[in-house]
Design an enzyme around this catalytic site. Structure first.
Site, short mmCIF file in Angstrom:
data_model
loop_
_atom_site.label_atom_id
_atom_site.label_comp_id
_atom_site.label_asym_id
_atom_site.label_seq_id
_atom_site.Cartn_x
_atom_site.Cartn_y
_atom_site.Cartn_z
CB VAL A 1 -0.97 0.03 1.22
CG1 VAL A 1 -2.01 -1.07 1.09
CG2 VAL A 1 -0.21 -0.10 2.53
CG HIS B 1 8.77 -1.80 -41.88
ND1 HIS B 1 7.53 -1.54 -41.35
CD2 HIS B 1 8.66 -2.96 -42.58
CE1 HIS B 1 6.70 -2.50 -41.71
NE2 HIS B 1 7.35 -3.37 -42.46
#
Ligand code: FAD
Length: 464
Positions: A266, A441
Site C-alpha cells: 500500500v 521497419h
C-alpha cells in the site's frame, strides 16, 4: 569522536557518493547497517525483475500454442530460482562491501546512524562527525493500521521476493506498481492472486486510459476488487494456514477475500524517522520526506539529502540522477541544480507500462489545452507478428506541438517510452522530433512513430 570530510548515511544509492568522495581523496564514512546496494539491489528492482523474467518465460511457454508450437511447463523450481537470485544479489552486495573495505579513505560502519547535532552522528557505540553529511536512508513499506493485522502473518515486498515456497493463493492489499508486478509474477507461477484496491482502477497514477486497460487485463488474470479497502484481517476460521481480509466498499458493502498468504503493498514511507533529524534541524514535509532545494541541500548547513528519503521520486533512476548531482555539489564543490523534466517510470508486468510527463487526468485538472495522438500495436507489422492484440501508445501535446506526456501499455513499453523521454529532455521537445524521425521497419518502435504522427499539427492538420 572520529572526524571525516564527508559522512554518507545509507549505502543504497548513497554508496556512489561515498565512493566518488574517497576517489577524490577525501576521508569518508559510509554508514549502512544492511546489505550494500540498498533496496534496489537487495529488496527492490533487481530481485523483482529477476522473478518477473521467470514469469515472462512461463507465459511465453503458455502462449506458444498461438504460434502453432506445442509446449508445456513440466516443473517450476520455485525454491531453486529464488535461491539463485538471493545468492547472486547477496554476492554482489558482499563484493561491494569487500571492495569498500579495501578503498583508501573510506570507512564502512555497519550500524544505524542517528544525529546528535547538525553534523555529529551516533553510530553504534561511537560518535563520528562530518564537515559535510549526505542523508540517503531511503524508504520502507507502509504497514497500514488495519484491525487484526497484529494477529496474522503478513508479507511486505521485502519478504515476498524471497519466499521458500510458492503460496497456493495470495491476497494483495494495494494496487500500485509493486502490487501489479508481484501479482503478475505469482499468478504466472500458478498462485491464485486476489487484489484489493481502494481506488477505482489499479495503477491509479497512470494515464486513465492506461490504468483502465491494465485493470481490465489484470481482472482477467486475478480476482480484482477495485473500490474496496482492506478494513479487517483475521486468521482463517477453519484452522488452515491463511488469512481472510474483509474488503469494504464506500457504500459499506463487505466481501471476504481469503488467501494462504497476505501481501501488503500500500505504499512506502521515508526512513527519516530513524535519524533523530530534530537534533540537526533538518526539516521534513508532512509525510516525513526531507525538505531539499534544487541543489539537494536540506535546512541544515552542509547537509544534503537524496533518493527516496528526499521524496522527489521514489525510483532508482531518479536516485541515481540525484547521486550524480550530489557528487558534483557535495564532492566537487559545484552548484548544479536538479532538473526533473521528463522523469520516466515503468511497470514490468505483461503487458508493460511506460510513462513520462503529464497524464490526461492531470491536464484536465489543470484545465490545459492539449491534443492527443494514439496508435495500436495491433496496427503495426511487428505487433501482428508477435500477435500483440492489446496495447497502445498515447501522446499528449500542447496545441503548438510541445510534448506534454507519453503513455504506453504493451510489449516493451518500458523501452519504447524513452523515445519520448529523449525528445522531451533535448531541444524544444516537440512532436516532430519523434514523428519525423525515420523509424526502422518493422520494429516495435513503429507504434511510437504512428502515435506521434497521429497528433494533429499546430494548424490542426493530419500529418501526411
Ligand atoms: C519491490 C520493489 C521494486 C522496485 N522496482 C523498481 C524499478 O523497477 N525501478 C525503479 O526505478 N525503482 C524500483 N524500486 C524503487 C527503488 O528500489 C528505490 O527507489 C531505490 O532503491 C531507493 O534508493 P535509496 O538510495 O533512496 O534508498 P535505499 O536503496 O533504500 O537505501 C537506503 C539505505 O539506508 C539504510 N538506512 C536506513 N536508515 C538508516 C540509518 N538510520 N542509518 C544508516 N543507514 C540507514 C538502509 O538500510 C538502506 O540500505 C522498487 C522498489 C521495490 C520495493
Amino acid at each position: 569522536m572520529t572526524d571525516f570530510d564527508l559522512v554518507v548515511i545509507g549505502g543504497g544509492t548513497g554508496n556512489s557518493v561515498a565512493a566518488a568522495a574517497a576517489e577524490a581523496g577525501e576521508e569518508v564514512a559510509l554508514v549502512e547497517p544492511g546489505p550494500l546496494g540498498g533496496t534496489c539491489l537487495n529488496r527492490g528492482c533487481n530481485p523483482s525483475k529477476m522473478l518477473i523474467q521467470r514469469a515472462n518465460v512461463a507465459e511465453t511457454v503458455r502462449m506458444a500454442g498461438r504460434f502453432g508450437i506445442d509446449a508445456s511447463i513440466d516443473r517450476i523450481d520455485f525454491e531453486g530460482f529464488v535461491d539463485e537470485i538471493e545468492s547472486t544479489l547477496s554476492g554482489i552486495a558482499e563484493d561491494m562491501a569487500a571492495r569498500y573495505r579495501e578503498t583508501d579513505g573510506l570507512a564502512l560502519y555497519r550500524e544505524r546512524a542517528t544525529f546528535v547535532d547538525e553534523r555529529t552522528l551516533a553510530v553504534g557505540d561511537e560518535e563520528i562527525s562530518g564537515d559535510r553529511v549526505v542523508v540517503a536512508v531511503g524508504s520502507r513499506p507502509v504497514v497500514p493500521p488495519i484491525d487484526g493485522l497484529d494477529d496474522v502473518d503478513f508479507l511486505t515486498s521485502d519478504d515476498a521476493l524471497y519466499l521458500d515456497e510458492r503460496p497456493e493463493s495470495l491476497v494483495i492489499l494495494g494496487g500500485g506498481y509493486i502490487a501489479a508486478e508481484l501479482g503478475y509474477f505469482f499468478e504466472a507461477m500458478g498462485t491464485d492472486v486476489r487484489i484489493v484496491q481502494s481506488h477505482e482502477t489499479l495503477l491509479p497514477h497512470e494515464d486513465p486510459e492506461v490504468a483502465a486497460a491494465f485493470t481490465d487485463i489484470a481482472a482477467e488474470r486475478h480476482e480484482v476488487y477495485t473500490g474496496y479497502r482492506g478494513s479487517a484481517v483475521a486468521p482463517t476460521s477453519d484452522g488452515s494456514e491463511g488469512v481472510v481480509v474483509t474488503a469494504t466498499a464506500d457504500d459499506g458493502d463487505d466481501v471476504d477475500v481469503p488467501g494462504e498468504r497476505l501481501l501488503l503493498a500500500v505504499g512506502r514511507r521515508p526512513n527519516s524517522d530513524t535519524l533523530a533529524l530534530d537534533a540537526a534541524g533538518i526539516e521534513t514535509d508532512d509525510r516525513g520526506f526531507v525538505e531539499t532545494n534544487d541543489y539537494l541541500e536540506t535546512t541544515a548547513e552542509n547537509v544534503w539529502a537524496m533518493g527516496d528519503v528526499a521524496g522527489n521520486f521514489l525510483f532508482k533512476h531518479s536516485g541515481d540522477y540525484e547521486a550524480r548531482h550530489a557528487i558534483d555539489n557535495v564532492v566537487r564543490g559545484k552548484r548544479r541544480p536538479v532538473d526533473f523534466t521528463a522523469v520516466p517510470h515503468a511497470v514490468f508486468t505483461d503487458p508493460q507500462i511506460g510513462g513520462v510527463g503529464a497524464t490526461q487526468a492531470e491536464l484536465e485538472a489543470e484545465d490545459r489545452d492539449y491534443v492527443v495522438g494514439k496508435a495500436a500495436y495491433a496496427d503495426t507489422a511487428m505487433g501482428r507478428a508477435k500477435k500483440l492484440e492489446e496495447g497502445f501508445a498515447k501522446v499528449l501535446a500542447a496545441p503548438d506541438g510541445r510534448i506534454l506526456g507519453c503513455h504506453v501499455i504493451g510489449h516493451e513499453a518500458s523501452t519504447l517510452v524513452h523515445e519520448a523521454v529523449l525528445a522531451m529532455r533535448s531541444g524544444d521537445g516537440r512532436v516532430e522530433d519523434v514523428a519525423d524521425a525515420i523509424h526502422a521497419h518493422p520494429t516495435l518502435n513503429k507504434v511510437m512513430e504512428a502515435a506521434f504522427r497521429d497528433v494533429p499539427t499546430a494548424a490542426g492538420d493530419v500529418r501526411s
